[in-house]
Design a protein around this motif. Structure first.
Motif, mmCIF file in Angstrom:
data_model
loop_
_atom_site.group_PDB
_atom_site.id
_atom_site.type_symbol
_atom_site.label_atom_id
_atom_site.label_comp_id
_atom_site.label_asym_id
_atom_site.label_seq_id
_atom_site.Cartn_x
_atom_site.Cartn_y
_atom_site.Cartn_z
ATOM 1 N N CYS A 64 0.866 -1.173 0.000
ATOM 2 C CA CYS A 64 0.000 0.000 0.000
ATOM 3 C C CYS A 64 0.903 1.223 0.000
ATOM 4 C CB CYS A 64 -0.898 -0.012 1.232
ATOM 5 S SG CYS A 64 -2.045 1.377 1.317
ATOM 6 N N THR A 66 1.162 5.496 -0.331
ATOM 7 C CA THR A 66 0.494 6.792 -0.307
ATOM 8 C C THR A 66 1.482 7.858 -0.719
ATOM 9 O OG1 THR A 66 -0.937 6.062 1.493
ATOM 10 C CG2 THR A 66 -0.783 8.432 1.126
ATOM 11 N N LYS A 67 1.061 8.698 -1.645
ATOM 12 C CA LYS A 67 1.899 9.829 -2.051
ATOM 13 C C LYS A 67 0.978 10.990 -2.389
ATOM 14 C CE LYS A 67 5.690 11.546 -4.543
ATOM 15 N NZ LYS A 67 6.368 11.638 -5.772
ATOM 16 N N ASP A 69 -1.872 13.112 -2.639
ATOM 17 C CA ASP A 69 -3.294 12.888 -2.364
ATOM 18 C C ASP A 69 -3.839 11.603 -2.980
ATOM 19 O OD1 ASP A 69 -3.002 13.888 -4.898
ATOM 20 O OD2 ASP A 69 -4.648 15.310 -4.771
ATOM 21 N N HIS A 70 -2.966 10.643 -3.256
ATOM 22 C CA HIS A 70 -3.398 9.353 -3.786
ATOM 23 C C HIS A 70 -2.862 8.215 -2.917
ATOM 24 C CE1 HIS A 70 -3.864 11.824 -7.433
ATOM 25 N NE2 HIS A 70 -4.801 10.953 -7.748
ATOM 26 N N ARG A 71 -3.649 7.160 -2.830
ATOM 27 C CA ARG A 71 -3.191 5.941 -2.168
ATOM 28 C C ARG A 71 -3.529 4.786 -3.098
ATOM 29 N NH1 ARG A 71 -4.997 4.117 3.828
ATOM 30 N NH2 ARG A 71 -7.096 4.290 2.957
ATOM 31 N N ASP A 141 1.451 0.632 6.519
ATOM 32 C CA ASP A 141 1.374 0.825 5.068
ATOM 33 C C ASP A 141 1.282 -0.500 4.312
ATOM 34 O OD1 ASP A 141 1.436 3.621 5.317
ATOM 35 O OD2 ASP A 141 3.621 3.607 5.403
ATOM 36 N N GLU A 158 -2.474 1.903 8.748
ATOM 37 C CA GLU A 158 -1.692 3.126 8.721
ATOM 38 C C GLU A 158 -0.895 3.172 10.020
ATOM 39 O OE1 GLU A 158 -4.752 6.113 8.240
ATOM 40 O OE2 GLU A 158 -4.413 6.128 6.073
#
Length: 186
Positions: A64, A66-67, A69-71, A141, A158
């Motif tokens: 998973c 996340t960067k 505003d996207h996951r 993650d 998370e």
């Protein structure tokens, strides 16, 4: 003429937040979701297009990422789910399709799923009772597919909370299961 207004997965005007015992269970209704599947022989093309456009290396099994505003999380061989805030990406599936073009199949998933964010002093104790996942071994993650209360869900860990993403049609049952088990814990 009809006077329609949107509701959350739990049927309310605003997202629901419940404090149950030591846990906070928050309905998160600000999620856009799109599924992405690479066409046969096009995984490298899809991966390159996503990396170029979003700066994200598509994760492998259990991954998973996340960067900004996207996951993105892995959902199967050559398949991923992509999530973004609905306020800024209401047409996420169209955005992803523009990125991958004919190399991938993209489907709108936003209204098919619901999301609950669970926080508390020891959320591992909650999920040890709810699903057959090695919760203590689930690293930050990471994402996995599991069954919670006989409902197929994605479970994402998370740093300080867990996200449960399940079918919108089962939102009430899923929320009830989370709340019931949380109420029974010290």
């Amino acid at each position: 003429m009809f006077d329609l207004k949107p509701t959350t997965a739990l049927g309310e005007e605003n997202a629901r937040i419940d404090v149950v015992g030591a846990f906070t269970i928050s309905e998160n209704s600000n999620c856009s979701l799109a599924s992405l599947a690479a066409c046969k022989g096009q995984e490298e093309t899809v991966a390159g297009a996503i990396e170029s456009a979003l700066g994200i290396d598509l994760p492998g099994p259990g991954g998973c990422v996340t960067k900004d505003d996207h996951r993105v999380w892995w959902s199967g061989p050559g398949q991923w789910m992509i999530e973004a805030d609905h306020d800024t990406h209401p047409l996420l599936a169209g955005e992803v399709k523009e990125i991958v073009r004919d190399a991938g199949a993209v489907t709108e998933q936003t209204d098919g799923w619901c999301r609950f964010d669970i926080e508390g002093a020891s959320p591992e104790a909650l999920f040890e009772r709810l699903c057959a996942v090695d919760i203590l071994g689930l690293a930050t993650d990471t994402a996995t597919r599991t069954s919670i209360h006989h409902i197929g869900c994605f479970l994402i860990r998370e740093e300080a909370r867990f996200n449960v993403i399940g079918p919108r049609s089962s939102a009430g049952s899923l929320h009830g299961a989370l709340a019931e088990v949380a109420a029974g814990l010290p």
